[in-house]
Design a protein around this motif. Structure first.
Motif, PDB file in Angstrom:
ATOM      1  N   ARG A  36      39.040  49.841  61.203  1.00  0.00           N
ATOM      2  CA  ARG A  36      39.265  48.600  61.183  1.00  0.00           C
ATOM      3  C   ARG A  36      37.794  47.789  60.839  1.00  0.00           C
ATOM      4  NH1 ARG A  36      43.604  46.408  65.857  1.00  0.00           N
ATOM      5  NH2 ARG A  36      45.111  48.019  65.247  1.00  0.00           N
ATOM      6  N   HIS A  37      36.892  48.593  61.481  1.00  0.00           N
ATOM      7  CA  HIS A  37      35.568  48.034  61.287  1.00  0.00           C
ATOM      8  C   HIS A  37      35.033  47.990  59.817  1.00  0.00           C
ATOM      9  CE1 HIS A  37      31.480  47.128  62.594  1.00  0.00           C
ATOM     10  NE2 HIS A  37      30.915  48.241  61.885  1.00  0.00           N
ATOM     11  N   MET A  38      35.517  49.269  59.199  1.00  0.00           N
ATOM     12  CA  MET A  38      35.570  49.642  57.741  1.00  0.00           C
ATOM     13  C   MET A  38      36.189  48.576  56.722  1.00  0.00           C
ATOM     14  SD  MET A  38      33.706  51.484  55.816  1.00  0.00           S
ATOM     15  CE  MET A  38      33.603  53.134  56.690  1.00  0.00           C
ATOM     16  N   ILE A  39      37.161  48.102  57.295  1.00  0.00           N
ATOM     17  CA  ILE A  39      38.162  47.389  56.435  1.00  0.00           C
ATOM     18  C   ILE A  39      37.507  45.970  56.262  1.00  0.00           C
ATOM     19  CG2 ILE A  39      40.477  45.854  56.834  1.00  0.00           C
ATOM     20  CD1 ILE A  39      41.553  48.275  57.920  1.00  0.00           C
ATOM     21  N   ILE A  40      36.937  45.444  57.282  1.00  0.00           N
ATOM     22  CA  ILE A  40      36.260  44.019  57.123  1.00  0.00           C
ATOM     23  C   ILE A  40      35.317  43.926  56.130  1.00  0.00           C
ATOM     24  CG2 ILE A  40      34.826  42.300  58.469  1.00  0.00           C
ATOM     25  CD1 ILE A  40      36.239  43.401  61.108  1.00  0.00           C
ATOM     26  N   HIS A  41      34.434  45.017  56.152  1.00  0.00           N
ATOM     27  CA  HIS A  41      33.280  44.855  55.169  1.00  0.00           C
ATOM     28  C   HIS A  41      33.987  45.419  53.624  1.00  0.00           C
ATOM     29  CE1 HIS A  41      32.010  49.176  55.729  1.00  0.00           C
ATOM     30  NE2 HIS A  41      31.874  49.211  54.385  1.00  0.00           N
ATOM     31  N   ILE A  42      34.879  46.089  53.676  1.00  0.00           N
ATOM     32  CA  ILE A  42      35.390  46.301  52.311  1.00  0.00           C
ATOM     33  C   ILE A  42      35.935  45.075  51.574  1.00  0.00           C
ATOM     34  CG2 ILE A  42      37.441  47.629  51.106  1.00  0.00           C
ATOM     35  CD1 ILE A  42      36.857  49.986  52.896  1.00  0.00           C
ATOM     36  N   ALA A  43      36.722  44.337  52.553  1.00  0.00           N
ATOM     37  CA  ALA A  43      37.315  43.244  52.096  1.00  0.00           C
ATOM     38  C   ALA A  43      36.171  42.082  51.850  1.00  0.00           C
ATOM     39  CB  ALA A  43      38.260  42.610  53.210  1.00  0.00           C
ATOM     40  N   LEU A  44      35.031  42.062  52.528  1.00  0.00           N
ATOM     41  CA  LEU A  44      34.178  41.085  52.052  1.00  0.00           C
ATOM     42  C   LEU A  44      33.401  41.435  50.995  1.00  0.00           C
ATOM     43  CD1 LEU A  44      32.277  40.671  55.716  1.00  0.00           C
ATOM     44  CD2 LEU A  44      33.632  38.951  54.552  1.00  0.00           C
ATOM     45  N   MET A  45      33.385  42.885  50.707  1.00  0.00           N
ATOM     46  CA  MET A  45      32.168  43.152  49.395  1.00  0.00           C
ATOM     47  C   MET A  45      32.968  43.210  48.157  1.00  0.00           C
ATOM     48  SD  MET A  45      30.025  46.379  51.178  1.00  0.00           S
ATOM     49  CE  MET A  45      29.086  46.353  49.669  1.00  0.00           C
ATOM     50  N   THR A  46      34.450  43.549  48.255  1.00  0.00           N
ATOM     51  CA  THR A  46      35.089  43.749  46.902  1.00  0.00           C
ATOM     52  C   THR A  46      36.060  42.715  46.750  1.00  0.00           C
ATOM     53  OG1 THR A  46      36.907  45.196  48.153  1.00  0.00           O
ATOM     54  CG2 THR A  46      34.936  46.540  47.292  1.00  0.00           C
ATOM     55  N   VAL A  47      36.497  41.720  47.619  1.00  0.00           N
ATOM     56  CA  VAL A  47      37.450  40.874  47.491  1.00  0.00           C
ATOM     57  C   VAL A  47      36.547  39.637  47.698  1.00  0.00           C
ATOM     58  CG1 VAL A  47      39.593  39.544  48.209  1.00  0.00           C
ATOM     59  CG2 VAL A  47      39.192  41.990  48.237  1.00  0.00           C
ATOM     60  N   ALA A  48      36.090  39.036  48.649  1.00  0.00           N
ATOM     61  CA  ALA A  48      35.467  37.829  49.128  1.00  0.00           C
ATOM     62  C   ALA A  48      34.116  37.445  48.044  1.00  0.00           C
ATOM     63  CB  ALA A  48      34.917  37.591  50.540  1.00  0.00           C
ATOM     64  N   ALA A  49      33.424  38.715  47.942  1.00  0.00           N
ATOM     65  CA  ALA A  49      32.149  38.397  47.214  1.00  0.00           C
ATOM     66  C   ALA A  49      32.327  38.031  45.585  1.00  0.00           C
ATOM     67  CB  ALA A  49      31.153  39.814  47.323  1.00  0.00           C
ATOM     68  N   PRO A  50      33.200  38.927  44.816  1.00  0.00           N
ATOM     69  CA  PRO A  50      33.313  38.705  43.587  1.00  0.00           C
ATOM     70  C   PRO A  50      34.215  37.473  43.385  1.00  0.00           C
ATOM     71  CG  PRO A  50      34.783  40.577  44.252  1.00  0.00           C
ATOM     72  CD  PRO A  50      33.853  40.074  45.382  1.00  0.00           C
ATOM     73  N   VAL A  51      34.936  37.098  44.125  1.00  0.00           N
ATOM     74  CA  VAL A  51      35.809  35.912  44.071  1.00  0.00           C
ATOM     75  C   VAL A  51      34.853  34.703  44.024  1.00  0.00           C
ATOM     76  CG1 VAL A  51      37.575  34.495  45.079  1.00  0.00           C
ATOM     77  CG2 VAL A  51      38.164  36.588  44.704  1.00  0.00           C
ATOM     78  N   ALA A 110      26.330  42.213  48.227  1.00  0.00           N
ATOM     79  CA  ALA A 110      27.440  42.146  47.427  1.00  0.00           C
ATOM     80  C   ALA A 110      27.610  40.864  46.454  1.00  0.00           C
ATOM     81  CB  ALA A 110      28.747  42.426  48.056  1.00  0.00           C
ATOM     82  N   LEU A 111      27.334  39.785  47.196  1.00  0.00           N
ATOM     83  CA  LEU A 111      27.377  38.589  46.280  1.00  0.00           C
ATOM     84  C   LEU A 111      26.358  38.457  45.257  1.00  0.00           C
ATOM     85  CD1 LEU A 111      28.674  35.910  46.046  1.00  0.00           C
ATOM     86  CD2 LEU A 111      26.950  34.888  47.660  1.00  0.00           C
ATOM     87  N   TRP A 112      25.284  38.899  45.734  1.00  0.00           N
ATOM     88  CA  TRP A 112      24.099  39.099  44.777  1.00  0.00           C
ATOM     89  C   TRP A 112      24.461  40.015  43.524  1.00  0.00           C
ATOM     90  CZ3 TRP A 112      18.607  41.417  45.241  1.00  0.00           C
ATOM     91  CH2 TRP A 112      17.857  41.148  44.088  1.00  0.00           C
ATOM     92  N   PHE A 113      24.794  41.175  43.789  1.00  0.00           N
ATOM     93  CA  PHE A 113      25.405  42.091  42.850  1.00  0.00           C
ATOM     94  C   PHE A 113      26.536  41.438  41.773  1.00  0.00           C
ATOM     95  CE2 PHE A 113      28.794  45.339  41.528  1.00  0.00           C
ATOM     96  CZ  PHE A 113      27.767  46.306  41.085  1.00  0.00           C
ATOM     97  N   TRP A 114      27.682  41.021  42.503  1.00  0.00           N
ATOM     98  CA  TRP A 114      28.367  40.431  41.290  1.00  0.00           C
ATOM     99  C   TRP A 114      28.129  39.152  40.665  1.00  0.00           C
ATOM    100  CZ3 TRP A 114      32.732  42.884  40.120  1.00  0.00           C
ATOM    101  CH2 TRP A 114      33.301  43.873  41.145  1.00  0.00           C
ATOM    102  N   LEU A 115      27.107  38.362  41.231  1.00  0.00           N
ATOM    103  CA  LEU A 115      26.747  37.201  40.459  1.00  0.00           C
ATOM    104  C   LEU A 115      25.748  37.943  39.361  1.00  0.00           C
ATOM    105  CD1 LEU A 115      25.354  35.070  43.132  1.00  0.00           C
ATOM    106  CD2 LEU A 115      27.094  34.309  41.593  1.00  0.00           C
TER     107      LEU A 115
END
Length: 220
Positions: A36-51, A110-115
C-alpha cells in the motif's frame, strides 16, 4: 512546435485510468502495509506526475537541453535507489514525516523528469525515448528484486509489524506491471512520432531540391 508531442500523449489519460483501477483494486483487496505504501508513490510518479507535466506544458513550453534531461534522469534514479533501499524504506515507514518526505521527493523528481521528456521535440525525440527506456528498466530491475528475493529485504514498520514476503512480492508485481503501461508505452509513442518527424524532414528536403531544380531549368 514545442508542445506538439503532447498530442500523441492522449494515451496517457487511458493509461492513467488503467493504472488507477489496478492500484485501487490491489489497495482494497490484496495490499499489505508495504505494498500500500508502494501503491501511493507509483500512482504519484506514473500517473499524477506525467498528467500534471502535460498540463504545465500547455501553459508554458520551454525546450529542455540534454543536460537538463540527464540531470532529471539522475535525480529520479538516485531517489528511487535511496528510497527503495532497506535503510530508506525503514526510515520512510517509521512515521508520517518520513513517508511525506519520500512521497514528495519522488513525486517532484518524477514531475521534473516528465517535463524534461515532454520538452524533447523534433530531431531530439530520441533523447526522450532513451530516458523513458532507461527509467522503465530501472523500475523493472527494482521490481524483479522485490519479487524474487528469497527473503524479506526490509525490517519493521512504524507500528512494529513485520513486512511479509508476500507483501513485498505484491509490491514488486505492481511495479513490474505499471512499468510497461507508462514508460515503455510512452517510448513507443515517441518512437512513432520521431520516425514521422524524420519522414517529414526528408520529404521537405526532397521537395526543396525538386523546386530548386525546376527553378534552375526555368531560368535557362
Amino acid at each position: 512546435m514545442q508542445a506538439y508531442p503532447l498530442k500523441s500523449f492522449a494515451f496517457m489519460e487511458l493509461a492513467a485510468l488503467a493504472v488507477l483501477v489496478l492500484l485501487g483494486f490491489c489497495y482494497v483487496e490484496n495490499a499489505g502495509v508495504f505494498s500500500r505504501h508502494m501503491i501511493i508513490h507509483i500512482a504519484l510518479m506514473t500517473v499524477a506526475a506525467p498528467v500534471l507535466a502535460s498540463l504545465l506544458l500547455k501553459l508554458s513550453a520551454k525546450s529542455a537541453s540534454v543536460s537538463t534531461l540527464f540531470a532529471a534522469i539522475t535525480l529520479q534514479a538516485a531517489l528511487l535507489f535511496v528510497w527503495h533501499s532497506p535503510l530508506g524504506v525503514g526510515w520512510a515507514m517509521k512515521g508520517h514525516a518520513g513517508t511525506l518526505l519520500m512521497q514528495a521527493t519522488l513525486f517532484f523528481s518524477a514531475l521534473w523528469f516528465w517535463l524534461a521528456v515532454f520538452n524533447q521535440t523534433g530531431e531530439h525525440l530520441w533523447r526522450a525515448v532513451i530516458a523513458l527506456l532507461l527509467t522503465g528498466k530501472l523500475f523493472c530491475l527494482i521490481a524483479v528484486l522485490l519479487i524474487f528475493a528469497p527473503r524479506v529485504l526490509y525490517g519493521m514498520t512504524a507500528i512494529n509489524m513485520p513486512i511479509e514476503l508476500a507483501d513485498q512480492q505484491l509490491a514488486g508485481l505492481l511495479m513490474v506491471t505499471v512499468c510497461p503501461i507508462t514508460y515503455v508505452l510512452a517510448a513507443v509513442v515517441l518512437i512513432s512520432r520521431w520516425f514521422q518527424t524524420l519522414s517529414d524532414t526528408q520529404s521537405n528536403v526532397t521537395s526543396t531540391a525538386v523546386a530548386a531544380e525546376n527553378s534552375s531549368w526555368q531560368s535557362r
